[in-house]
Motif scaffolding. Structure first.
Motif, PDB file in Angstrom:
ATOM      1  N   THR A 107     -14.364   4.380  -1.930  1.00  0.00           N
ATOM      2  CA  THR A 107     -14.715   5.805  -1.828  1.00  0.00           C
ATOM      3  C   THR A 107     -13.924   6.649  -2.832  1.00  0.00           C
ATOM      4  O   THR A 107     -14.443   7.634  -3.358  1.00  0.00           O
ATOM      5  CB  THR A 107     -14.461   6.334  -0.404  1.00  0.00           C
ATOM      6  N   SER A 108     -12.673   6.252  -3.107  1.00  0.00           N
ATOM      7  CA  SER A 108     -11.858   6.976  -4.081  1.00  0.00           C
ATOM      8  C   SER A 108     -12.465   6.887  -5.478  1.00  0.00           C
ATOM      9  O   SER A 108     -12.575   7.892  -6.191  1.00  0.00           O
ATOM     10  CB  SER A 108     -10.428   6.429  -4.111  1.00  0.00           C
ATOM     11  N   HIS A 135      -8.439   9.235  -2.257  1.00  0.00           N
ATOM     12  CA  HIS A 135      -8.508   9.097  -0.796  1.00  0.00           C
ATOM     13  C   HIS A 135      -7.391   8.216  -0.241  1.00  0.00           C
ATOM     14  O   HIS A 135      -7.432   7.834   0.929  1.00  0.00           O
ATOM     15  CB  HIS A 135      -9.872   8.518  -0.377  1.00  0.00           C
ATOM     16  N   LEU A 136      -6.422   7.874  -1.083  1.00  0.00           N
ATOM     17  CA  LEU A 136      -5.368   6.957  -0.642  1.00  0.00           C
ATOM     18  C   LEU A 136      -4.588   7.524   0.547  1.00  0.00           C
ATOM     19  O   LEU A 136      -4.252   6.794   1.488  1.00  0.00           O
ATOM     20  CB  LEU A 136      -4.408   6.662  -1.793  1.00  0.00           C
ATOM     21  N   VAL A 180      -9.537  -0.966   5.734  1.00  0.00           N
ATOM     22  CA  VAL A 180      -9.256   0.430   5.388  1.00  0.00           C
ATOM     23  C   VAL A 180      -8.939   0.567   3.899  1.00  0.00           C
ATOM     24  O   VAL A 180      -9.420   1.492   3.230  1.00  0.00           O
ATOM     25  CB  VAL A 180      -8.079   0.976   6.230  1.00  0.00           C
ATOM     26  N   LEU A 181      -8.162  -0.358   3.368  1.00  0.00           N
ATOM     27  CA  LEU A 181      -7.791  -0.289   1.950  1.00  0.00           C
ATOM     28  C   LEU A 181      -9.003  -0.498   1.045  1.00  0.00           C
ATOM     29  O   LEU A 181      -9.149   0.185   0.020  1.00  0.00           O
ATOM     30  CB  LEU A 181      -6.718  -1.328   1.637  1.00  0.00           C
ATOM     31  N   ASP A 208       1.431   4.394  -2.994  1.00  0.00           N
ATOM     32  CA  ASP A 208       1.489   5.835  -2.744  1.00  0.00           C
ATOM     33  C   ASP A 208       2.800   6.414  -3.282  1.00  0.00           C
ATOM     34  O   ASP A 208       2.841   7.529  -3.814  1.00  0.00           O
ATOM     35  CB  ASP A 208       1.369   6.108  -1.246  1.00  0.00           C
ATOM     36  N   SER A 245       0.833  -1.206   0.000  1.00  0.00           N
ATOM     37  CA  SER A 245       0.000   0.000   0.000  1.00  0.00           C
ATOM     38  C   SER A 245       0.866   1.254   0.000  1.00  0.00           C
ATOM     39  O   SER A 245       0.598   2.205  -0.743  1.00  0.00           O
ATOM     40  CB  SER A 245      -0.917   0.005   1.228  1.00  0.00           C
ATOM     41  N   THR A 276     -11.157   2.669   1.333  1.00  0.00           N
ATOM     42  CA  THR A 276     -10.471   3.773   0.662  1.00  0.00           C
ATOM     43  C   THR A 276     -10.577   3.658  -0.855  1.00  0.00           C
ATOM     44  O   THR A 276     -10.840   4.656  -1.545  1.00  0.00           O
ATOM     45  CB  THR A 276      -8.978   3.796   1.061  1.00  0.00           C
ATOM     46  N   THR A 277     -10.394   2.457  -1.374  1.00  0.00           N
ATOM     47  CA  THR A 277     -10.476   2.246  -2.823  1.00  0.00           C
ATOM     48  C   THR A 277     -11.877   2.536  -3.341  1.00  0.00           C
ATOM     49  O   THR A 277     -12.059   3.225  -4.361  1.00  0.00           O
ATOM     50  CB  THR A 277     -10.076   0.810  -3.181  1.00  0.00           C
ATOM     51  N   TYR A 286      -5.650   9.441   2.898  1.00  0.00           N
ATOM     52  CA  TYR A 286      -6.443   9.277   4.115  1.00  0.00           C
ATOM     53  C   TYR A 286      -6.358   7.839   4.622  1.00  0.00           C
ATOM     54  O   TYR A 286      -6.213   7.595   5.825  1.00  0.00           O
ATOM     55  CB  TYR A 286      -7.913   9.645   3.842  1.00  0.00           C
ATOM     56  N   GLY A 287      -6.459   6.883   3.682  1.00  0.00           N
ATOM     57  CA  GLY A 287      -6.380   5.479   4.079  1.00  0.00           C
ATOM     58  C   GLY A 287      -5.039   5.131   4.689  1.00  0.00           C
ATOM     59  O   GLY A 287      -4.967   4.460   5.724  1.00  0.00           O
TER      60      GLY A 287
END
Length: 342
Positions: free
Chosen positions: A305-306, A255-256, A298-299, A80, A76, A302-303, A258-259
């Protein structure tokens, strides 16, 4: 997990063989297709899964869980990091045929640097348990910083060279164009670096910063140097192919940050709790299964919502573009007004 020197040697030889195969396959500069990148990304993930499953089959269930937690976390963080790689490639206008070579060398540099960081971290932890407080505080601070940067919504479409890189360029000189895979050439009797060498140095220096964040994070999940090293190795070795596979998807992962901030903050708290527990304070101990659940959850969130946010942003931009493209309804022109009034 008690790992003998023989296992260490076999592991390093095995990983080196995989790297050599990867280098042999991609030794000739070429444009990497989505199909090629997808196949090799799957291959590296399957190899990582087989390694983790092999640990479980050998009776090392705890080590297997720690490996998967570490692998997912490092993977992860690597995604990023690809944002920065994209910016560096754009900054130096690296030809698409040479990008895979830059990434391969960058991964090798990252592996060496992280091996050094892991050895140093393991030695410090073995002698000074209070370092967990520092690691935990650092990760919590990093998580807060990520959130602040994400909320600031700053324009990150540029990358600036640091002073060290600029001084190296000034010292050795840089050719005005790329010369295939050559790192140095002679011009006017002087040996100078090619832009490709500068890019590789930039990637290598960036890898140092990445290691500063990622090594404390994985030590928060396991203190076993063998698991820390192998999780990092498997996470990094598929990074080159992942770059070409999800290059267009990176900007959609809005949103990465934030995650990752949630994951780093969680691991930071876990480290502080571990340090308190080691000091004899009765505090909850976060298990590896729970850590895996939190990181994976979380991942996934996040994916999702992104992608939803990116879709809404794209729709809004399309609507705005359509609105801007329509001619405005205007009143009669001056000539028409004269004609009417005349």
């Amino acid at each position: 997990m008690d790992v003998s020197w023989t296992v260490w040697v076999l592991t390093i030889v095995g990983l080196s063989t995989l790297i050599a195969v990867d280098f042999f396959i991609g030794r000739k500069p070429h444009d990497v297709s989505t199909k090629e990148a997808g196949i090799w990304t799957i291959v590296w993930i399957v190899l990582a899964v087989l390694f983790g499953a092999g640990l479980a089959i050998l009776g090392e269930g705890k080590a297997s869980g720690e490996f998967f937690a570490g692998f997912i976390t490092e993977k992860s963080l690597s995604v990023d990091n690809l944002f920065v790689f994209v910016l560096i490639m754009a900054k130096f206008a690296v030809p698409t045929q040479l990008q895979q070579r830059v990434l391969l060398i960058g991964v090798l540099i990252a592996l060496v640097l992280r091996a050094i960081f892991i050895a140093a971290g393991a030695a410090v932890i073995a002698n000074f348990s209070w370092v967990f407080y520092i690691f935990g505080a650092f990760l919590i601070y990093t998580a807060w910083k990520l959130i602040q940067e994400a909320r600031a919504d700053e324009d990150d479409d540029d990358w600036e060279e640091n002073r060290l890189l600029k001084s190296i360029e000034h010292r050795f000189g840089v050719a005005d164009k790329y010369h295939g895979t050559k790192l140095f050439i002679r011009t006017n009797g002087k040996r100078v670096m090619t832009p490709l060498m500068v890019v590789m140095l930039a990637i290598g220096m960036t890898d140092v910063l990445f290691a500063v964040d990622s090594i404390p994070a994985i030590f928060g999940l396991t203190q076993d140097p063998y698991i820390v090293f192998t999780a990092n190795a498997f996470a990094l070795m598929g990074l080159r192919q992942l770059y070409f596979l999800i290059g267009g998807l990176l900007k959609k992962l809005v949103h990465l940050s934030y995650g990752l901030s949630v994951i780093l903050g969680f691991i930071g708290v876990k480290l502080v709790l571990h340090a308190l527990h080691e000091s004899g304070v009765h505090v909850p101990v976060v298990s590896i299964p729970f850590s895996l659940t939190v990181i994976g959850g979380v991942l996934v969130v996040t994916t999702i919502t992104s992608l939803i946010a990116s879709k809404k942003m794209a729709a809004a931009e399309a609507a705005q573009a359509e609105k801007d493209g329509k001619p405005e309804t205007a009143g009669p022109s001056d000539e028409e007004s004269k004609s009417v009034n005349g």
